[in-house]
Scaffold this active site. Structure first.
Site, PDB file in Angstrom:
ATOM      1  N   LYS A 119       0.869  -1.431   0.125  1.00 47.29           N
ATOM      2  CA  LYS A 119       0.036  -0.181  -0.113  1.00 47.29           C
ATOM      3  C   LYS A 119       0.811   1.365   0.219  1.00 47.29           C
ATOM      4  O   LYS A 119       0.470   2.252  -0.496  1.00 47.29           O
ATOM      5  CB  LYS A 119      -0.905  -0.031   1.069  1.00 47.29           C
ATOM      6  CG  LYS A 119      -2.320  -0.995   1.076  1.00 47.29           C
ATOM      7  CD  LYS A 119      -3.099  -0.662   1.905  1.00 47.29           C
ATOM      8  CE  LYS A 119      -4.363  -1.440   1.633  1.00 47.29           C
ATOM      9  NZ  LYS A 119      -5.330  -1.472   2.847  1.00 47.29           N
ATOM     10  N   LYS A 202      -4.602  -9.978  -6.889  1.00 45.40           N
ATOM     11  CA  LYS A 202      -6.018 -10.044  -6.226  1.00 45.40           C
ATOM     12  C   LYS A 202      -6.958  -9.194  -6.615  1.00 45.40           C
ATOM     13  O   LYS A 202      -6.738  -7.860  -7.319  1.00 45.40           O
ATOM     14  CB  LYS A 202      -5.326  -9.723  -4.894  1.00 45.40           C
ATOM     15  CG  LYS A 202      -6.515 -10.071  -3.622  1.00 45.40           C
ATOM     16  CD  LYS A 202      -6.057  -9.512  -2.222  1.00 45.40           C
ATOM     17  CE  LYS A 202      -5.897  -8.025  -2.210  1.00 45.40           C
ATOM     18  NZ  LYS A 202      -5.745  -7.239  -0.734  1.00 45.40           N
ATOM     19  N   LYS A 205     -10.203  -3.035  -4.652  1.00 41.56           N
ATOM     20  CA  LYS A 205     -10.941  -1.889  -5.016  1.00 41.56           C
ATOM     21  C   LYS A 205     -10.062  -0.876  -5.519  1.00 41.56           C
ATOM     22  O   LYS A 205     -10.482   0.092  -6.351  1.00 41.56           O
ATOM     23  CB  LYS A 205     -11.374  -1.296  -3.463  1.00 41.56           C
ATOM     24  CG  LYS A 205     -12.338  -1.791  -2.629  1.00 41.56           C
ATOM     25  CD  LYS A 205     -12.313  -1.249  -1.219  1.00 41.56           C
ATOM     26  CE  LYS A 205     -13.443  -2.108  -0.426  1.00 41.56           C
ATOM     27  NZ  LYS A 205     -13.127  -1.736   0.961  1.00 41.56           N
TER      28      LYS A 205
HETATM   29  P1  TYM Z   1     -10.439  -5.025   3.645  1.00 39.84           P
HETATM   30  O1  TYM Z   1     -11.558  -4.136   3.794  1.00 39.84           O
HETATM   31  O2  TYM Z   1      -9.579  -4.756   2.638  1.00 39.84           O
HETATM   32  O3  TYM Z   1     -11.311  -6.301   2.963  1.00 39.84           O
HETATM   33  C1  TYM Z   1     -12.487  -6.815   3.942  1.00 39.84           C
HETATM   34  C2  TYM Z   1     -12.414  -8.344   3.821  1.00 39.84           C
HETATM   35  O4  TYM Z   1     -12.645  -8.754   2.392  1.00 39.84           O
HETATM   36  C3  TYM Z   1     -11.597  -9.746   2.284  1.00 39.84           C
HETATM   37  N1  TYM Z   1     -10.895  -9.505   0.840  1.00 39.84           N
HETATM   38  C4  TYM Z   1     -10.824 -10.493   0.022  1.00 39.84           C
HETATM   39  N2  TYM Z   1     -11.108 -12.015   0.123  1.00 39.84           N
HETATM   40  C5  TYM Z   1     -10.946 -12.733  -0.988  1.00 39.84           C
HETATM   41  N3  TYM Z   1     -10.374 -12.184  -2.109  1.00 39.84           N
HETATM   42  C6  TYM Z   1     -10.149 -10.996  -2.374  1.00 39.84           C
HETATM   43  N4  TYM Z   1      -9.721 -10.527  -3.205  1.00 39.84           N
HETATM   44  C7  TYM Z   1     -10.463  -9.851  -1.141  1.00 39.84           C
HETATM   45  N5  TYM Z   1     -10.270  -8.651  -1.077  1.00 39.84           N
HETATM   46  C8  TYM Z   1     -10.606  -8.158   0.018  1.00 39.84           C
HETATM   47  C9  TYM Z   1     -10.340  -9.349   3.198  1.00 39.84           C
HETATM   48  O5  TYM Z   1      -9.626 -10.231   3.485  1.00 39.84           O
HETATM   49  C10 TYM Z   1     -11.219  -8.872   4.533  1.00 39.84           C
HETATM   50  O6  TYM Z   1     -11.434 -10.074   5.242  1.00 39.84           O
HETATM   51  N6  TYM Z   1      -7.802  -4.880   7.845  1.00 39.84           N
HETATM   52  C11 TYM Z   1      -9.045  -5.349   7.159  1.00 39.84           C
HETATM   53  C12 TYM Z   1     -10.066  -4.720   7.802  1.00 39.84           C
HETATM   54  C13 TYM Z   1     -10.132  -4.945   9.266  1.00 39.84           C
HETATM   55  C14 TYM Z   1     -10.209  -6.161  10.001  1.00 39.84           C
HETATM   56  C15 TYM Z   1     -10.106  -5.793  11.400  1.00 39.84           C
HETATM   57  C16 TYM Z   1     -10.739  -7.316   9.682  1.00 39.84           C
HETATM   58  C17 TYM Z   1      -9.940  -3.987  10.175  1.00 39.84           C
HETATM   59  N7  TYM Z   1      -9.967  -4.486  11.757  1.00 39.84           N
HETATM   60  C18 TYM Z   1     -10.354  -6.824  12.352  1.00 39.84           C
HETATM   61  C19 TYM Z   1     -10.880  -8.303  10.692  1.00 39.84           C
HETATM   62  C20 TYM Z   1     -10.752  -7.928  12.148  1.00 39.84           C
HETATM   63  C21 TYM Z   1      -8.906  -4.987   5.757  1.00 39.84           C
HETATM   64  O7  TYM Z   1      -8.202  -4.063   5.140  1.00 39.84           O
HETATM   65  O8  TYM Z   1      -9.761  -5.425   4.878  1.00 39.84           O
END
Ligand code: TYM
Length: 339
Positions: A119, A202, A205
């Site tokens: 990032k 991957k 967004k």
């Molecule tokens: P974020 O917002 O990037 O993504 C949210 C969730 O979607 C999953 N994900 C995917 N799974 C499969 N294939 C993909 N291409 C894909 N893109 C995204 C992510 O693995 C995630 O589960 N750090 C986290 C948010 C967060 C969080 C937390 C999660 C903040 N605090 C506490 C769990 C517990 C994040 O940026 O997810």
């Protein structure tokens, strides 16, 4: 060993549209776990602002994105009566515990985080301190509720290992068994959904090409178009999972089909093995539209009633605070801030 009541927490960032990766990698499991666990799902708005303002859009856009993500959770099947649905910034204990964890986590641990490197890009000096510290806040999100299970996609695995390291070090440093060592829940045939334009990247967004992802807000026509245009190779579909090796695009589309249909990859290949991609893509487009269109329309209905979404978030924040506050009080005692 202290026994912790099974409790689930997970979250997504309100930065741009949610996509098929978010849905299949995480949300499908979130919905299932509502029936077996106590569940908390948050919109991680504190995490959103770790990126440059241009990414999350500034205050007005953020307010709207928080509501949109909350509506997407509900449209995908999160029931605010069964689960606690809230946005992170309303429960101040997340940030408070993150500070204490900042003093537990080691710089060397954060230096190893691959997502920060991705990032921050080449110019890491210009990244926010918050982006670097992101996984520590994530550990606080989880541990402020003593959550034992965290359903996420594969890309969050390293962050969850850090969360375990923080819990273990806190417990060691303060000679306690206060925090659980959380289990990641990374399950199903689509834990890592790849870009429709490049099976080695991957689905995300931030990809410049909208054709690379299926957004939960896409129309049926857009979904079908994106699947028809998805990159494939020249061969047909294999009859066994081993035949997907070294074929990232084929592997991805079959995984998406399996996850949407609630089947295994093997079952999908039994049905489509030997078929050409054109026919398979038509079947996949129909399935994706059948599964995603109802989510899209429910989301639109919910967004037409912002007062309702707001009331869900307010109620969720109150219920989340009721769990977080006593845990934070105990942390303060353990650290020595209060008697
Ligand atoms: P974020 O917002 O990037 O993504 C949210 C969730 O979607 C999953 N994900 C995917 N799974 C499969 N294939 C993909 N291409 C894909 N893109 C995204 C992510 O693995 C995630 O589960 N750090 C986290 C948010 C967060 C969080 C937390 C999660 C903040 N605090 C506490 C769990 C517990 C994040 O940026 O997810």
């Amino acid at each position: 060993m202290t026994q912790f009541t099974p409790r689930v927490l997970s979250g997504m960032q309100p930065t741009g549209n949610l996509h098929l990766g978010n849905y299949l990698g995480a949300m499908v499991n979130w919905v299932k776990m509502q029936d077996t666990h106590e569940t908390l799902y948050c919109v991680v708005d504190l995490h959103a602002i770790t990126q440059p303002t241009a990414v999350w859009g500034g205050p007005q856009v953020l307010r709207k994105s928080i509501r949109e993500v909350a509506a997407a959770y509900m449209a995908a099947g999160i029931d605010p009566k069964k689960s606690v649905l809230f946005n992170q910034s309303r429960v101040h204990e997340h940030a408070e515990l993150a500070w204490i964890f900042n003093c537990v986590a080691r710089i060397g641990w954060l230096d190893r985080m691959t997502q920060f490197k991705e990032k921050a890009g080449k110019d890491k000096e210009k990244a926010s301190v918050g982006l670097y510290d992101y996984p520590v806040l994530m550990a606080a999100d989880i541990l402020i509720y003593h959550a034992t299970h965290v359903p996420v996609g594969e890309d969050q695995k390293q962050h969850l290992e850090l969360c375990r390291d923080i819990a273990i070090k806190f417990n060691n440093d303060f000679e306690t068994e206060f925090f659980p060592v959380t289990e990641p829940v990374i399950m199903g045939p689509a834990t890592r959904v790849m870009s429709l334009r490049d099976g080695t990247k991957k689905m995300s967004k931030s990809d410049a090409s909208d054709l690379s992802r299926i957004n939960l807000t896409d129309s049926a026509d857009d979904i079908a178009k994106k699947i028809r245009k998805a990159k494939t190779d020249a061969d047909g579909l294999p009859s066994e999972a081993g035949g997907l090796k070294g074929r990232p695009e084929a592997d991805n589309l079959v995984g998406i089909f399996a996850a949407l249909a609630g089947e295994t990859v093997e079952a999908v290949l039994q049905q489509f093995g030997g078929a050409q991609f054109s026919g398979f893509k038509n079947a996949l487009a129909d399935l994706a539209v059948a599964k995603l269109s109802p989510i899209n329309s429910r989301m639109n209905q919910l967004l037409a009633d912002p007062g309702y979404v707001e009331s869900v978030l307010a109620d969720g924040a109150e219920r989340a605070s009721a769990i977080a506050a006593p845990i934070m009080r105990d942390v303060k005692k353990i650290v020595g801030f209060t008697a």
